[in-house]
Design an enzyme around this catalytic site. Sequence first.
Site, short mmCIF file in Angstrom:
data_model
loop_
_atom_site.label_atom_id
_atom_site.label_comp_id
_atom_site.label_asym_id
_atom_site.label_seq_id
_atom_site.Cartn_x
_atom_site.Cartn_y
_atom_site.Cartn_z
CG HIS A 1 28.83 -67.02 10.98
ND1 HIS A 1 29.11 -67.11 12.31
CD2 HIS A 1 27.71 -66.27 10.91
CE1 HIS A 1 28.21 -66.48 13.02
NE2 HIS A 1 27.34 -65.95 12.18
CG ASP B 1 31.87 -68.01 13.85
OD1 ASP B 1 32.17 -67.68 12.69
OD2 ASP B 1 30.73 -67.88 14.32
N GLY C 1 21.57 -61.12 12.65
CA GLY C 1 22.21 -59.82 12.46
C GLY C 1 23.08 -59.43 13.63
CB SER D 1 26.47 -63.21 13.80
OG SER D 1 25.66 -64.30 14.07
N GLY E 1 49.54 -83.66 17.74
CA GLY E 1 49.59 -84.78 16.79
C GLY E 1 48.95 -86.05 17.31
CB VAL E 2 47.24 -87.29 19.97
CG1 VAL E 2 48.66 -87.66 20.32
CG2 VAL E 2 46.80 -86.06 20.75
CB ILE F 1 42.01 -86.90 22.10
CG1 ILE F 1 41.36 -85.61 21.60
CG2 ILE F 1 43.52 -86.75 22.21
CD1 ILE F 1 41.55 -84.43 22.53
#
Length: 499
Positions: free
Chosen positions: A119, A149, A226, A228, A284-285, A287
């Site tokens: 970000h 992130d 700042g 981050s 591919g589920v 949940i």
Amino acid sequence: MLINLFLRGVSLILALSIVLVQPLGAENTPSTCSSCCSYADLVAPLLPAVVNISTTTIVRGRNELGGSPMDIPFPKGSPLEDFFKEFLDRMQPEGPRNVTALGSGFIIDPEGYVVTNYHVVADADQITVILSDNVELKATLVGRDRRTDIALLKVNTDKKLPSVQWGDSTKLRTGDRIVAIGNPFGLGGTVTSGIVSHLARDIGEHTRSGDFVEGYIQTDASINLGNSGGPMFDTSGHVVGVNTSIYTPNGTSVGIGFAIPSEIAKKVIAQIRQYGRTKRGWLGVHIQPVTEDIAEGLGLKDLKGALIGSVVRDGPAAKAKLQSGDVILKVGDVDVLNQRSLPRIVGDIPVGSKVPVTFWRKGKIMTLPVQIGEFEEAEEAGVIPSPDGRKELVKGVEIHGMTLQPLNDEVRQRFDIPGESKGVLVADVASKSSAAEKGIRPGDIIVEISQEEVSTPQQIVDILKQAEKDKRKTALFLINHNGELHYVSIRLAPEGEKG
């Protein structure tokens, strides 16, 4: 309020995020390091490897967004017209302008690789890395991952740069000491210390990241805007976390900050360096958690595992014959403790690998081999909703610059829309439309128009066309944006004008 330091904002200065740092590690316990200990020897060799990140984003002016003085809602020549125009010019100038934001980062390779938060650099047109001796280096984006992130930058330099090493966040204990270094409010090279307040903290409901972060490191080290992207060090000087968020009621540190564990961050960075992007395993589920009621209904003795709500058609799980209602208990030889742990476990498995998946079905424990797919390929194909907002559906009803979709099961699945949400989805918004000017964005849900509930795109079309026939200049929309309701007044285009 949980601030994910996506607050890089439209103001001129800092949309900075967070640095959580304080020394910790099994080596330093209260018996070996009392409150009178100095961190000077620990910090001295680390400071040169912690950098400031400065980003510049070009923001379009009002004219480029389709606005004009004619949009001012006062009679021409009115004293309020000049006042309102001056206000708009200050808040949203006509021409483009540069917006600068600051964050933190750290060098992990003498060749110039720098880790920061996604970000911090997400919308940047230009990225500058500022070293501890104030040398400024232009940076290029190697790759980034919204879901954790994390971002990786590269700077070019003639000399070897000071760097730090990854530590093992799995060895952290609640109460261990940690140190953070970062760039709060533009004050570079700031050192704070504290302890690990909590491990494996779930903050997923408060942030757009977290899909593959099973739990964050919580700390009481002072972290502010700042920080981050800055590092969290243990008492041996190794990076055990990447500071990313704080919890605050006022925008400043109140002693509750969060870091992405190094065991997650370093795997993401390794994939970005190798492929330029992440390359995760995918089952591919869809949940959901195993609650007490669900466990009782299925005959499970405990609440471990992840319940399959639905299986993606033609995905790895579907091809292996897994079914809705199965509870996944183990993938390979790793136990699935809960719903949050499954994406991380599967994501760590090399794409194309065939692994045994153990699950509970109708009172029996069963095992089937599953060939793991690639998460990013499924995302690009539209099977998995993208976190970057590129979720457009090809077809839809278009009116006033908006592309509308009904909230059917397919749309809810693709856009991650809760079942209780009602209304009509805004799948796309034209950049110069009146809807875009008022802040309506793809993914928003129109709940009402002129205090009349809507559930289909055609209802919206009918209401707006009737409003135009009645020569109304605006229509009042009730918008659901990420679960929050607010009203927006949309200007209706004159007859013949396209929105």
